[in-house]
Design an enzyme around this catalytic site. Structure first.
Site, PDB file in Angstrom:
ATOM      1  CG  ASP A  12     110.705  -9.797  60.565  1.00 21.26           C
ATOM      2  OD1 ASP A  12     110.254 -10.615  61.367  1.00 21.26           O
ATOM      3  OD2 ASP A  12     111.736  -9.975  59.890  1.00 21.26           O
ATOM      4  CG  ASP A  13     110.906  -4.664  59.823  1.00 19.68           C
ATOM      5  OD1 ASP A  13     111.646  -5.551  60.306  1.00 19.68           O
ATOM      6  OD2 ASP A  13     111.034  -4.235  58.676  1.00 19.68           O
ATOM      7  CG  HIS A  63     113.838  -7.986  63.134  1.00 24.94           C
ATOM      8  ND1 HIS A  63     114.643  -8.814  62.377  1.00 24.94           N
ATOM      9  CD2 HIS A  63     113.271  -7.126  62.240  1.00 24.94           C
ATOM     10  CE1 HIS A  63     114.556  -8.456  61.100  1.00 24.94           C
ATOM     11  NE2 HIS A  63     113.748  -7.433  60.990  1.00 24.94           N
ATOM     12  CE1 TYR A 104     116.909  -3.962  55.266  1.00 24.31           C
ATOM     13  CE2 TYR A 104     118.590  -3.906  56.994  1.00 24.31           C
ATOM     14  CZ  TYR A 104     117.561  -3.297  56.293  1.00 24.31           C
ATOM     15  OH  TYR A 104     117.160  -2.035  56.635  1.00 24.31           O
ATOM     16  CG  HIS A 154     108.276  -7.264  56.796  1.00 20.88           C
ATOM     17  ND1 HIS A 154     108.441  -8.285  55.885  1.00 20.88           N
ATOM     18  CD2 HIS A 154     109.501  -6.995  57.305  1.00 20.88           C
ATOM     19  CE1 HIS A 154     109.734  -8.613  55.852  1.00 20.88           C
ATOM     20  NE2 HIS A 154     110.392  -7.845  56.697  1.00 20.88           N
TER      21      HIS A 154
END
Ligand SMILES: [Zn+2]
Length: 206
Positions: A12-13, A63, A104, A154
């Site tokens: 993610d991210d 995302h 989150y 991540h």
């Protein structure tokens, strides 16, 4: 019929300053992963990284655009978060995103009702917390993975401990007999339809 143990590693991210190094590891190991991108991180300089992700057989997913918690957002704002992210990915590399991970893992019924993609969570490596050691990240993943699992990691800015943990995670899972596939592939291979209303997936069998 063969029952092959499958796992989907997801990140993610990104895209970030470590995404290319994650790709180096995946390429060296000859495996694929899934990247859940933050729309506002998709700047023109990230296009080569995203093209490399697709060239290596990795999957790109959604995302959100701003990475703010979405559980208090109105339907209009939720739809905009998703549509803007899908659009910039489409404009950059020409693909449609098929899965969504909530920032989150904050959830609401309004989100489920307004986002037309399956929601993915995954087993938490706690690698979003800088104080989690590389060994802890390894141990957490290995303790949770079973056939059909999705693993949540991540490729966020400067997340070097995950670069340290990732090769060990791959080797250990391979030693246990797992093969590595994308998020789309793990559902397809196991014959599971991911489009179940109000469902958050961490394993395709759970
Ligand atoms: Zn995130």
């Amino acid at each position: 019929m063969e029952t092959q143990k499958l796992v989907a590693l997801t990140f993610d991210d990104g895209p970030s300053n470590i995404t290319e190094q994650v790709l180096d590891i995946l390429e060296e190991e000859g495996i694929v992963g899934t990247f859940f991108l933050i729309g506002q991180n998709v700047t023109p300089d990230k296009k080569p990284t995203m093209e490399r992700q697709l060239r290596l057989g990795c999957e790109i997913c959604n995302h959100s655009f701003t990475h703010n918690p979405m559980n208090e957002m109105s339907p209009e704002v939720i739809r905009e978060e998703i549509a803007k992210t899908s659009a910039i990915i489409r404009e950059t590399v020409g693909i449609e995103t098929k899965f969504f991970r909530p920032p989150y893992i904050a959830l609401s019924d309004t989100m489920y009702d307004n986002i037309d993609m399956p929601f993915i969570c995954g087993h938490d490596s706690r690698d979003w917390d800088a104080s989690t050691s590389a060994q802890d990240r390894i141990d957490r993943v290995l303790a949770q993975v079973t056939d059909g699992s999705l693993v949540l990691m991540h490729d966020m800015q400067n997340n070097v401990k995950t670069l340290e943990a990732l090769p060990v995670i791959i080797h250990e899972l391979r030693d246990k007999g797992f093969s590595f596939v994308t998020t789309s592939q793990i559902f397809e291979a196991k014959g599971i339809n991911p489009h179940v209303p109000h469902k958050l997936w961490s394993n395709v069998f759970a």
